[in-house]
Write an enzyme that holds these catalytic residues in place. Structure first.
Site, short mmCIF file in Angstrom:
data_model
loop_
_atom_site.label_atom_id
_atom_site.label_comp_id
_atom_site.label_asym_id
_atom_site.label_seq_id
_atom_site.Cartn_x
_atom_site.Cartn_y
_atom_site.Cartn_z
N VAL A 8 0.80 -1.23 0.00
CA VAL A 8 0.00 0.00 0.00
C VAL A 8 0.83 1.27 0.00
CG1 VAL A 8 -2.01 -1.05 1.09
CG2 VAL A 8 -0.19 -0.09 2.52
N TYR A 9 2.15 1.16 0.10
CA TYR A 9 2.97 2.37 0.07
C TYR A 9 2.85 3.03 -1.30
CZ TYR A 9 5.27 0.93 4.44
OH TYR A 9 5.54 0.56 5.74
N SER A 10 2.34 4.25 -1.30
CA SER A 10 2.11 5.00 -2.56
C SER A 10 1.29 4.18 -3.54
CB SER A 10 3.44 5.42 -3.18
OG SER A 10 4.22 6.19 -2.29
#
Length: 326
Positions: A52-54
């Site tokens: 889910v990072y960026s």
């Protein structure tokens, strides 16, 4: 850089890890490349990311850099799954979601396996044994070499780790990733004792107190800092209160006495805490990262550690202390 075993496993990681939370959003490809190269050249191996990072861009960017800049075999790649962009259900620990997320992560990373795969958070809506079965399947299929959890409280970690050790053939948990710093010592109440007892290595996130322990906020909020960013200001704000200010002031005094920076003292303190395998450093650029990597040669004197322990000690009473004295 010194290497450490991750918990009671054979996996060795550098005692500082590189975080990628802002990659693909605030950190562009050039800065990310500079960070990864500086980290690798310093002997760093552990690179931490999440699906889910960026919105997946961090994994994609890391995958491109692995292909072009740093040999895959030189890195220990850790990623996470389980967080979902759903306001009604923030976490999904179902077997179907986790395994599909792992496949998507591998595709973005451009690799056949990750060295460490972690469940991003506990999902009360999915049976824990189903979540843990996904970890076993990931290892059995070769898509993950080791597995762990993240953001599990004490009883959740103890239950999960015990379940995995209860029957031969299940994959023991190698790690738990939790926020931990001089400004956030809550895990010392139950999570850390459970991890130590069950052989689970600790990977502290936000080891610099979301940037506050660098001392940059002592006299205001720099406009180019996370605290000065509209998107990140709410993330930093909880650590700009009066108790935090006292801890940062003590940290600055210790740093002056040692002729080093508050960043170095804060990072050395957390790096050498019991049970810690590797704090995860999140930097905006290579210059910030290089400043953090310079802590490798620093070991804090015992009296400095004790002073910092005292000024930052959380209030833990019953049942943590001897109840008969209360």
């Amino acid at each position: 850089m010194e290497q450490r075993h991750l918990g009671r496993t054979g996996l060795r990681v550098s005692r500082l890890g590189l975080g990628t939370l802002t990659w693909g959003r605030d950190t562009g490809e050039r800065d990310a490349a500079d960070q990864l190269k500086a980290f690798w050249e310093a002997g760093g191996t552990l690179v931490d990311t999440a699906d889910v990072y960026s919105d997946g861009s961090a994994e994609y960017l890391l995958g491109r850099l692995i292909e072009d800049l740093v040999p895959r075999s030189d890195l220990v790649i850790a990623t996470k799954a389980g967080s979902v962009p759903d306001p009604d259900r923030r976490f999904d620990g179902s077997r179907g979601h986790l395994l599909a997320a792992l496949d998507a992560s591998l595709q973005r990373l451009g690799t056949d396996y990750v060295d460490l795969w972690q469940v991003h958070a506990f999902d009360p809506m999915s049976p824990l044994e189903e979540t843990l079965q996904a970890l076993d399947l990931a290892v059995a299929s070769g898509r993950a070499r080791y597995v762990g959890v993240s953001n599990y409280c004490g009883w959740q970690l103890a239950k999960a780790a015990t379940w995995q050790r209860a029957v031969p053939g299940r994959t023991p948990l190698a790690s738990t990733q939790m926020e931990y710093s001089l400004l956030q010592r809550g895990i010392e109440r139950e999570v850390l004792p459970a991890a130590l007892d069950l052989g689970v290595g600790l990977l502290p996130s936000s080891p610099l107190g979301r940037g506050v322990l660098t001392g940059k906020y002592r006299h205001g909020t720099p406009p180019d800092s996370r605290g000065g960013s509209e998107a990140m200001a709410p993330f930093v704000a909880p650590y700009l209160d009066e108790p935090a200010r006292r801890i940062v002031d003590a940290l600055a005094i210790a740093a002056d006495g040692l002729a080093v920076t508050p960043l170095q003292v804060a990072l050395a303190w957390i790096r050498d805490r019991p049970g810690v395998a590797a704090p995860i450093i999140g930097a905006r650029n290579a210059q910030q990262l290089t400043a953090a990597l310079s802590v490798e040669a620093l070991s804090l004197p015992g009296e400095i550690c004790e002073a910092l322990d005292d000024v930052s000690a959380p209030l833990h009473r019953y049942p943590d202390h001897d109840w008969s004295t209360l």
